[in-house]
Write an enzyme that holds these catalytic residues in place. Structure first.
Site, PDB file in Angstrom:
ATOM      1  N   ASP A  89      83.700 -64.665  11.643  1.00  0.00           N
ATOM      2  CA  ASP A  89      82.556 -64.326  12.508  1.00  0.00           C
ATOM      3  C   ASP A  89      83.205 -63.726  13.800  1.00  0.00           C
ATOM      4  O   ASP A  89      84.550 -63.911  14.021  1.00  0.00           O
ATOM      5  CB  ASP A  89      81.740 -65.418  12.955  1.00  0.00           C
ATOM      6  CG  ASP A  89      82.594 -66.870  13.477  1.00  0.00           C
ATOM      7  OD1 ASP A  89      83.795 -66.713  13.856  1.00  0.00           O
ATOM      8  OD2 ASP A  89      81.938 -67.802  13.413  1.00  0.00           O
ATOM      9  N   SER A  90      82.525 -62.964  14.625  1.00  0.00           N
ATOM     10  CA  SER A  90      83.138 -62.110  15.763  1.00  0.00           C
ATOM     11  C   SER A  90      83.457 -63.204  16.901  1.00  0.00           C
ATOM     12  O   SER A  90      84.221 -62.556  17.902  1.00  0.00           O
ATOM     13  CB  SER A  90      81.988 -61.027  16.096  1.00  0.00           C
ATOM     14  OG  SER A  90      81.143 -61.709  16.655  1.00  0.00           O
ATOM     15  N   GLY A  91      82.853 -64.156  17.089  1.00  0.00           N
ATOM     16  CA  GLY A  91      83.160 -64.929  18.201  1.00  0.00           C
ATOM     17  C   GLY A  91      82.024 -65.051  19.205  1.00  0.00           C
ATOM     18  O   GLY A  91      81.887 -65.839  20.242  1.00  0.00           O
ATOM     19  N   PHE A  93      78.733 -66.056  18.773  1.00  0.00           N
ATOM     20  CA  PHE A  93      78.148 -67.321  18.559  1.00  0.00           C
ATOM     21  C   PHE A  93      78.930 -68.400  19.461  1.00  0.00           C
ATOM     22  O   PHE A  93      78.060 -69.235  20.186  1.00  0.00           O
ATOM     23  CB  PHE A  93      77.806 -67.928  17.085  1.00  0.00           C
ATOM     24  CG  PHE A  93      77.131 -68.911  17.324  1.00  0.00           C
ATOM     25  CD1 PHE A  93      75.674 -68.988  17.361  1.00  0.00           C
ATOM     26  CD2 PHE A  93      77.566 -70.174  17.065  1.00  0.00           C
ATOM     27  CE1 PHE A  93      74.871 -70.495  17.429  1.00  0.00           C
ATOM     28  CE2 PHE A  93      76.817 -71.590  17.007  1.00  0.00           C
ATOM     29  CZ  PHE A  93      75.493 -71.396  17.257  1.00  0.00           C
ATOM     30  N   GLY A 214      70.814 -65.261  14.906  1.00  0.00           N
ATOM     31  CA  GLY A 214      69.810 -65.908  15.775  1.00  0.00           C
ATOM     32  C   GLY A 214      68.554 -67.027  15.180  1.00  0.00           C
ATOM     33  O   GLY A 214      67.756 -67.046  15.932  1.00  0.00           O
ATOM     34  N   ASP A 264      76.382 -69.519   4.991  1.00  0.00           N
ATOM     35  CA  ASP A 264      77.519 -70.477   5.478  1.00  0.00           C
ATOM     36  C   ASP A 264      76.864 -71.466   6.744  1.00  0.00           C
ATOM     37  O   ASP A 264      75.861 -71.376   7.205  1.00  0.00           O
ATOM     38  CB  ASP A 264      78.551 -69.575   6.356  1.00  0.00           C
ATOM     39  CG  ASP A 264      77.941 -69.288   7.879  1.00  0.00           C
ATOM     40  OD1 ASP A 264      78.343 -70.251   8.667  1.00  0.00           O
ATOM     41  OD2 ASP A 264      77.451 -68.189   8.008  1.00  0.00           O
ATOM     42  N   CYS A 304      81.864 -83.864  -9.904  1.00  0.00           N
ATOM     43  CA  CYS A 304      83.051 -83.448  -8.731  1.00  0.00           C
ATOM     44  C   CYS A 304      84.229 -84.713  -9.193  1.00  0.00           C
ATOM     45  O   CYS A 304      83.808 -85.794  -9.713  1.00  0.00           O
ATOM     46  CB  CYS A 304      82.519 -83.483  -7.424  1.00  0.00           C
ATOM     47  SG  CYS A 304      81.910 -85.064  -6.719  1.00  0.00           S
ATOM     48  N   CYS A 307      82.883 -88.081  -7.838  1.00  0.00           N
ATOM     49  CA  CYS A 307      81.782 -88.958  -8.482  1.00  0.00           C
ATOM     50  C   CYS A 307      82.507 -89.429  -9.858  1.00  0.00           C
ATOM     51  O   CYS A 307      81.977 -90.250 -10.596  1.00  0.00           O
ATOM     52  CB  CYS A 307      80.476 -88.146  -8.907  1.00  0.00           C
ATOM     53  SG  CYS A 307      79.514 -87.812  -7.597  1.00  0.00           S
ATOM     54  N   HIS A 333      82.679 -83.928  -2.394  1.00  0.00           N
ATOM     55  CA  HIS A 333      81.497 -83.933  -3.002  1.00  0.00           C
ATOM     56  C   HIS A 333      80.465 -82.990  -2.656  1.00  0.00           C
ATOM     57  O   HIS A 333      79.670 -82.554  -3.138  1.00  0.00           O
ATOM     58  CB  HIS A 333      80.823 -85.606  -3.187  1.00  0.00           C
ATOM     59  CG  HIS A 333      79.343 -85.483  -3.360  1.00  0.00           C
ATOM     60  ND1 HIS A 333      78.994 -85.744  -4.698  1.00  0.00           N
ATOM     61  CD2 HIS A 333      78.210 -85.663  -2.651  1.00  0.00           C
ATOM     62  CE1 HIS A 333      77.848 -85.682  -4.691  1.00  0.00           C
ATOM     63  NE2 HIS A 333      77.343 -85.680  -3.710  1.00  0.00           N
TER      64      HIS A 333
END
Length: 370
Positions: A89-91, A93, A214, A264, A304, A307, A333
């Protein structure tokens, strides 16, 4: 970058995104590795749970360890020991999250470093330069994340600043001759016409993929659903569609139903460290006393490592004792659950039974993890 749309089912899309470090089957969930590590996971563990691509954070890696360190390794892949694709990400946020500590202007953002208080300046050009050194497979434009709540005038002003920054991001990306992919980010707050204006401007500039930003920033679920339903189908059908920072398993299923390809969120990893575990049959809090003597696995349907080998009782003990292994096993998990969910959704779309899968998913999740 190449994106192939392989099949559709009830609005959901099954695709393949080919990047510099490999192919990614979509829909895909991308674990978040803010500082060049997905917390409590080694890269081998990350691969074992089925992760195809992970996130790095431009802002935090720029501040620490710094570009000279990552650059000396030839980029983020070698630095963190991960040979699959990375999205950064670009920074934008993170700067947005600084609140009163930052000052936004036409040129960029001035802020105090959260590490040592040093005065710093981040611009679209600098963001592109950082991400080029990181050599991430997918680069995000530098934008301003419109806060919630925002009046129409505030949202319009913010979106138009992001639009101008998008143009500057594209120009700098091209000047640097970065051979990776660059995604645009649609802003506009909770206003459909502003979202349309943002998207139109981004399409005029031209990007390899398009993200919706956003959302999941404190707005009511109904507003998020409304903007998602309006915006997602309008994104170019021949490009990957990315819903940033979302979310719960239900949010991901809703996003896929609206034609989103990429997601994400820190939720599966952060919740794992806090003892909140996702299962096919609902969520459970491992710290609760009801699990103290429970010899069953978290989820009998889960394959997993956690588990297959450990009981709820043991995980309860680790959490109560504050043991690092508890965070590791919980994270294994939760990420395995998210990767299995998206893999099953890919199969359902390919078989044109997405709607049936969603019905069963909602029914099972509603039963509650007992």
């Amino acid at each position: 970058m190449q994106f192939e749309l392989l099949s559709t089912s009830a609005g959901a899309r099954r695709g393949r995104l080919t990047l510099a470090h490999g192919a990614v089957e979509t829909p895909v969930f991308m674990p978040v590795g803010t500082y060049g590590t997905v917390k409590a996971m080694t890269p081998a563990m990350l691969s074992d749970v089925g992760a195809q691509i992970c996130l790095g954070n431009t802002f935090h890696l720029w501040l620490r360890p710094g570009l000279d360190i990552v650059g000396a390794h030839g980029g983020l892949h070698r630095f963190m020991g991960w040979d699959k694709p990375i999205l950064t990400d670009s920074g934008g946020f993170q700067v947005f999250s600084l609140g009163a500590l930052r000052k936004i202007s036409e040129e960029g953002v001035k802020f105090a470093s959260p590490i040592d208080g040093a005065r710093l300046f981040l611009t679209p050009e600098i963001s592109m330069q950082i991400q080029t050194v990181l050599n991430s497979d997918v680069v995000m434009i530098f934008d301003e994340c419109t806060p919630y709540p925002a009046t129409r005038d505030e949202a319009a002003k913010s979106m138009r600043l992001s639009r101008r920054w998008a143009r500057r991001s594209r120009d700098e990306f091209d000047r640097l001759e970065n051979a990776n992919a660059l995604f645009g980010i649609v802003q506009g707050g909770m206003y459909e016409d502003l979202r349309d204006e943002s998207l139109g401007a981004l399409q005029d500039i031209g990007f390899h993929g398009f993200a919706i930003g956003g959302l999941s920033v404190g707005e009511p679920k109904d507003d998020m659903a409304r903007i998602l339903a309006h915006t997602a189908p309008r994104l170019p059908a021949d490009k990957p569609r990315y819903l940033m920072g979302v979310g719960t398993p239900e949010d991901i299923v809703d996003g896929i139903a609206n034609g989103i390809d990429m997601f994400d969120c820190v939720m599966p990893t952060r919740n794992a460290r806090n003892g909140w575990l996702f299962t096919r049959y609902g969520d459970l809090k491992i710290k609760n006393a009801v699990h103290k003597a429970d010899t069953r696995p978290l989820d009998p349907s889960c394959s997993c490592y956690t588990c297959r080998n450990f009981s709820r009782s043991y995980l309860h003990h680790l959490h109560r004792a504050g043991e690092i292994l508890g965070s590791m096993l919980n994270t294994v998990h939760n990420l395995h659950y998210y990767q299995t969910l998206t893999a099953e959704l890919r199969d359902a779309i390919a078989a044109d039974r997405f709607a049936d899968y969603v019905t069963r998913f909602r029914s099972e999740r509603a039963t509650g993890a007992h």
